[in-house]
Design a protein around this motif. Structure first.
Motif, PDB file in Angstrom:
ATOM      1  N   ALA A   1       7.537 -10.135  -5.933  1.00 48.37           N
ATOM      2  CA  ALA A   1       7.546  -9.350  -4.528  1.00 48.37           C
ATOM      3  C   ALA A   1       7.135  -8.174  -4.798  1.00 48.37           C
ATOM      4  O   ALA A   1       7.774  -7.443  -5.627  1.00 48.37           O
ATOM      5  CB  ALA A   1       9.273  -9.463  -4.204  1.00 48.37           C
ATOM      6  N   GLY A   2       6.723  -7.457  -3.771  1.00 48.53           N
ATOM      7  CA  GLY A   2       6.037  -6.139  -3.765  1.00 48.53           C
ATOM      8  C   GLY A   2       5.812  -5.592  -2.596  1.00 48.53           C
ATOM      9  O   GLY A   2       5.788  -6.390  -1.434  1.00 48.53           O
ATOM     10  N   VAL A   3       6.038  -4.314  -2.426  1.00 49.66           N
ATOM     11  CA  VAL A   3       5.533  -3.377  -1.010  1.00 49.66           C
ATOM     12  C   VAL A   3       4.797  -2.490  -1.419  1.00 49.66           C
ATOM     13  O   VAL A   3       4.894  -1.654  -2.474  1.00 49.66           O
ATOM     14  CB  VAL A   3       7.121  -2.787  -0.700  1.00 49.66           C
ATOM     15  N   ALA A   4       3.714  -2.215  -0.736  1.00 52.54           N
ATOM     16  CA  ALA A   4       2.451  -1.259  -0.874  1.00 52.54           C
ATOM     17  C   ALA A   4       3.042  -0.230   0.088  1.00 52.54           C
ATOM     18  O   ALA A   4       3.934  -0.555   0.778  1.00 52.54           O
ATOM     19  CB  ALA A   4       1.460  -1.756  -0.525  1.00 52.54           C
ATOM     20  N   ALA A   5       2.614   0.894  -0.124  1.00 54.05           N
ATOM     21  CA  ALA A   5       2.736   2.241   0.932  1.00 54.05           C
ATOM     22  C   ALA A   5       1.934   2.017   2.055  1.00 54.05           C
ATOM     23  O   ALA A   5       2.452   2.144   2.956  1.00 54.05           O
ATOM     24  CB  ALA A   5       2.483   3.316  -0.138  1.00 54.05           C
TER      25      ALA A   5
ATOM     26  N   GLU B   1     -22.971  -8.564  10.605  1.00 46.33           N
ATOM     27  CA  GLU B   1     -21.612  -8.006  11.219  1.00 46.33           C
ATOM     28  C   GLU B   1     -20.932  -7.159   9.869  1.00 46.33           C
ATOM     29  O   GLU B   1     -21.456  -7.524   8.899  1.00 46.33           O
ATOM     30  CB  GLU B   1     -20.711  -9.070  11.376  1.00 46.33           C
ATOM     31  N   THR B   2     -20.402  -6.236  10.287  1.00 48.70           N
ATOM     32  CA  THR B   2     -19.541  -5.473   9.097  1.00 48.70           C
ATOM     33  C   THR B   2     -18.394  -4.934   9.721  1.00 48.70           C
ATOM     34  O   THR B   2     -17.985  -4.725  10.694  1.00 48.70           O
ATOM     35  CB  THR B   2     -20.514  -4.371   8.560  1.00 48.70           C
ATOM     36  N   TYR B   3     -17.502  -4.764   8.573  1.00 48.96           N
ATOM     37  CA  TYR B   3     -16.101  -3.773   8.876  1.00 48.96           C
ATOM     38  C   TYR B   3     -16.711  -2.485   8.176  1.00 48.96           C
ATOM     39  O   TYR B   3     -17.523  -2.197   7.350  1.00 48.96           O
ATOM     40  CB  TYR B   3     -15.114  -4.311   8.024  1.00 48.96           C
ATOM     41  N   VAL B   4     -16.001  -1.476   8.745  1.00 51.97           N
ATOM     42  CA  VAL B   4     -16.174  -0.207   8.122  1.00 51.97           C
ATOM     43  C   VAL B   4     -14.380   0.145   7.790  1.00 51.97           C
ATOM     44  O   VAL B   4     -13.967   0.376   8.781  1.00 51.97           O
ATOM     45  CB  VAL B   4     -16.610   1.079   8.961  1.00 51.97           C
ATOM     46  N   ARG B   5     -14.133  -0.268   6.626  1.00 52.00           N
ATOM     47  CA  ARG B   5     -12.430   0.025   6.595  1.00 52.00           C
ATOM     48  C   ARG B   5     -12.370   1.344   5.903  1.00 52.00           C
ATOM     49  O   ARG B   5     -13.370   2.165   5.133  1.00 52.00           O
ATOM     50  CB  ARG B   5     -12.185  -0.922   5.407  1.00 52.00           C
ATOM     51  N   GLY B   6     -11.064   2.102   6.011  1.00 55.44           N
ATOM     52  CA  GLY B   6     -10.915   3.367   5.241  1.00 55.44           C
ATOM     53  C   GLY B   6      -9.268   3.624   5.463  1.00 55.44           C
ATOM     54  O   GLY B   6      -8.755   2.676   6.087  1.00 55.44           O
ATOM     55  N   LYS B   7      -8.884   4.640   4.652  1.00 54.90           N
ATOM     56  CA  LYS B   7      -7.631   4.772   4.561  1.00 54.90           C
ATOM     57  C   LYS B   7      -6.942   5.482   5.750  1.00 54.90           C
ATOM     58  O   LYS B   7      -5.655   5.360   6.012  1.00 54.90           O
ATOM     59  CB  LYS B   7      -7.098   5.780   3.424  1.00 54.90           C
ATOM     60  N   THR B   8      -7.688   6.241   6.403  1.00 61.36           N
ATOM     61  CA  THR B   8      -7.141   7.154   7.667  1.00 61.36           C
ATOM     62  C   THR B   8      -8.344   6.727   8.708  1.00 61.36           C
ATOM     63  O   THR B   8      -9.302   6.458   8.461  1.00 61.36           O
ATOM     64  CB  THR B   8      -6.965   8.529   7.443  1.00 61.36           C
TER      65      THR B   8
ATOM     66  N   GLN C   1       6.515  -1.859  -6.395  1.00 58.65           N
ATOM     67  CA  GLN C   1       6.121  -1.042  -5.261  1.00 58.65           C
ATOM     68  C   GLN C   1       4.748  -0.594  -5.707  1.00 58.65           C
ATOM     69  O   GLN C   1       4.747  -0.162  -6.685  1.00 58.65           O
ATOM     70  CB  GLN C   1       7.117   0.218  -4.989  1.00 58.65           C
ATOM     71  N   MET C   2       3.924  -0.359  -4.728  1.00 63.56           N
ATOM     72  CA  MET C   2       2.382  -0.132  -5.078  1.00 63.56           C
ATOM     73  C   MET C   2       2.252   1.109  -4.136  1.00 63.56           C
ATOM     74  O   MET C   2       2.951   1.307  -3.171  1.00 63.56           O
ATOM     75  CB  MET C   2       1.505  -1.158  -4.877  1.00 63.56           C
ATOM     76  N   GLY C   3       0.832   1.834  -4.233  1.00 66.36           N
ATOM     77  CA  GLY C   3       0.385   2.793  -3.369  1.00 66.36           C
ATOM     78  C   GLY C   3      -0.439   2.065  -2.353  1.00 66.36           C
ATOM     79  O   GLY C   3       0.184   1.094  -1.862  1.00 66.36           O
ATOM     80  N   HIS C   4      -1.588   2.562  -2.467  1.00 65.01           N
ATOM     81  CA  HIS C   4      -2.375   1.985  -1.098  1.00 65.01           C
ATOM     82  C   HIS C   4      -3.257   0.765  -1.559  1.00 65.01           C
ATOM     83  O   HIS C   4      -3.523   0.677  -2.604  1.00 65.01           O
ATOM     84  CB  HIS C   4      -3.348   3.353  -0.909  1.00 65.01           C
ATOM     85  N   ARG C   5      -3.313   0.022  -0.532  1.00 60.37           N
ATOM     86  CA  ARG C   5      -4.213  -1.149  -0.711  1.00 60.37           C
ATOM     87  C   ARG C   5      -5.397  -1.095   0.191  1.00 60.37           C
ATOM     88  O   ARG C   5      -5.405  -0.900   1.465  1.00 60.37           O
ATOM     89  CB  ARG C   5      -3.431  -2.577  -0.379  1.00 60.37           C
ATOM     90  N   SER C   6      -6.658  -1.742  -0.191  1.00 59.09           N
ATOM     91  CA  SER C   6      -7.637  -1.652   0.712  1.00 59.09           C
ATOM     92  C   SER C   6      -8.089  -2.673   1.459  1.00 59.09           C
ATOM     93  O   SER C   6      -9.065  -2.671   2.453  1.00 59.09           O
ATOM     94  CB  SER C   6      -9.003  -1.325  -0.414  1.00 59.09           C
ATOM     95  N   GLY C   7      -7.462  -3.688   1.613  1.00 58.43           N
ATOM     96  CA  GLY C   7      -7.379  -4.594   2.815  1.00 58.43           C
ATOM     97  C   GLY C   7      -6.979  -4.279   3.980  1.00 58.43           C
ATOM     98  O   GLY C   7      -6.241  -3.186   4.139  1.00 58.43           O
ATOM     99  N   SER C   8      -7.256  -4.722   5.098  1.00 55.19           N
ATOM    100  CA  SER C   8      -6.788  -4.354   6.527  1.00 55.19           C
ATOM    101  C   SER C   8      -5.860  -5.750   7.166  1.00 55.19           C
ATOM    102  O   SER C   8      -6.285  -6.593   6.827  1.00 55.19           O
ATOM    103  CB  SER C   8      -7.647  -3.899   7.457  1.00 55.19           C
ATOM    104  N   THR C   9      -4.861  -5.078   7.907  1.00 57.09           N
ATOM    105  CA  THR C   9      -4.162  -6.124   8.448  1.00 57.09           C
ATOM    106  C   THR C   9      -3.784  -5.280   9.928  1.00 57.09           C
ATOM    107  O   THR C   9      -3.759  -3.993  10.108  1.00 57.09           O
ATOM    108  CB  THR C   9      -2.840  -6.493   8.012  1.00 57.09           C
TER     109      THR C   9
END
Ligand SMILES: [Zn+2]
Ligand SMILES: [Zn+2]
Length: 444
Positions: free
Chosen positions: A195-199, A275-282, A344-352
């Motif tokens: 079990a884990g939680v990312a930030a 088709e594409t996504y453009v993903r990012g942290k902010t 517990q983890m930091g940032h993850r690069s998938g999106s939801t």
């Protein structure tokens, strides 16, 4: 006088008594994968299961969503427990739907088993006699943002506005009476332990791109044509060339696919689609990368004298997991699974699209194990049904007890201290502002 611990124990015991049924539901859904906004069989199963528990579900929300609710003995906040209904198309998945190609390669079937199991446990243990506020059990459509052409058609026909499930449910007001929300995603990644939680998680924009060339005889008169496929190739190469300008800390991901590459082999391709996504942290990082991606795409049209039509669609906002809610989850997971199995983890690069909810209300999107293989891969499968299905149900139910116990003290504290990143209206305005279609003519 029941204590919180006794109530939690009795909810978990009720879930254990229903274990076979919950695992059966998880496996049945795994074998009937459906694409987003078309999860009719899975939605019906959720509706029937809620009905059997004496709940009065509403269905057809954002096409396929199903929502049921139970009130506690006193007024208080509303806590939504979510399960995502959809699968996605993964080539070569062994139990993909033969017609649609849909497969449960992201484990959303486990979320549905967990959601329905949590409802069974809380209802059967009569937990609501000890809780304040309300629990909303919400089976939600279309987390996987694919099948874009079909969804755009639905939007044009007025059946959808946003092309992801939770944004559409937010737009339609189905979260207006919800104060905080949670779901649990299944993972096959060993670094997430049991079990884990990312930030946080990346957000994304979604783009459809059409290169428009001119058809001509590929053997006899290629000089009369404009090759849209070569224009697209240059656009894709240009995107690859700008990758080194993305800063690591922005966690940018751009991963285009070609959805239409030409009409027939002896005709110079005049219509090529990507088709594409453009993903990012902010949001800022996403918008900045998006400008560069647009420029790269235009370079392809310029080189060949083709046209390129770039449609930018609202995607999902970055996810910020609520730290206060995470503490309760980690405590429950630690009790149930052992402190060594929690992380517990930091940032993850998938999106939801839980990211969208996290901008307007306290939101938690932790992970539970129980799967193996690659997420979104052909080998993804559930290997530990007890962890993936039963524990998912227990963890959702335990959080409901934590949040709404003692006059919903915990939920009230969390909501009271929460500063939304966006109001619900500002959220809709922001997402609508993303919509843009631009035609660039490389011949001019
Ligand atoms: Zn997924
Ligand atoms: Zn998923």
């Amino acid at each position: 006088m029941t204590t919180k611990k006794e109530l939690k124990d009795s909810v978990c015991q009720a879930i254990d008594r229903n274990a076979e049924r919950i695992i059966g539901l998880g496996e049945r859904i795994r074998r009937q994968p459906e694409l987003g906004f078309k999860e009719f069989k899975t939605a019906r199963l959720a509706e029937e299961t809620f009905g059997e528990l004496g709940l009065k579900p509403r269905s057809g929300l954002a096409l396929t969503g199903v929502r049921a609710e139970v009130a506690g003995v006193k007024d208080g906040p509303t806590f939504a427990l979510l399960g995502e209904l959809d699968g996605l198309v993964v080539a070569g998945h062994p139990i993909a739907d033969p017609e649609t190609g849909a497969a449960h390669a992201c484990g959303h079937n486990a979320q549905m088993a967990g959601l329905l199991g949590a409802a069974m446990g809380l209802c059967e243990a009569r937990a609501f006699e000890h809780l304040a506020g309300r629990v909303v059990f919400f089976a939600v459509p279309a987390e996987e943002y694919g099948d874009v052409e079909w969804r755009v058609q639905q939007a044009r026909a007025g059946r959808l506005e946003f092309l992801g499930g939770k944004p559409e449910l937010l737009r339609l007001g189905h979260f207006d009476d919800v104060d905080l929300a949670m779901m649990i995603h299944t993972t096959s990644q060993p670094d997430m332990k049991k079990a884990g939680v990312a930030a946080s998680n990346n957000g994304c924009l979604v783009k459809t791109v059409r290169y428009i060339g001119r058809a001509s005889h590929a053997g006899g008169a290629p000089h009369m044509g404009i090759n849209a496929l070569y224009a697209a190739n240059i656009g894709l190469s240009a995107i690859n060339a700008i990758r080194e300008t993305f800063r690591d800390e922005d966690s940018i991901r751009v991963h285009p696919i070609i959805t239409h590459g030409g009409s027939q082999v002896n005709v110079i391709p005049a219509d090529v689609r990507l088709e594409t996504y453009v993903r990012g942290k902010t949001v800022e990082a996403i918008l900045d990368a998006n400008v560069r991606v647009d420029r790269a795409l235009k370079a392809g049209a310029l080189a060949l004298g083709a046209q390129v039509e770039i449609e930018t669609l609202p995607g999902y906002l970055p996810l910020f997991n609520h730290e206060g809610m995470a503490k309760y989850f980690l405590a429950n997971a630690s009790t149930q699974l052992g402190a060594d199995n929690i992380t517990q983890m930091g940032h993850r690069s998938g999106s939801t699209d839980m990211g969208d909810l996290s901008h307007v209300m306290p939101t938690l999107h932790p992970y539970l194990g129980g799967a193996s293989g690659t997420g979104h891969g052909a080998d993804f499968t559930i290997t530990d049904p007890k962890l993936a299905y039963i524990e998912n149900a227990k963890q959702l139910a335990l959080m409901a007890v934590d949040m709404l116990w003692d006059d919903a003290q915990a939920a009230k504290e969390i909501i009271g201290a929460f500063k939304p990143r966006l109001t619900r209206d500002a959220y809709l305005t922001f997402q609508r502002g993303i919509n843009k279609t631009e035609l660039f003519d490389g011949a001019k």
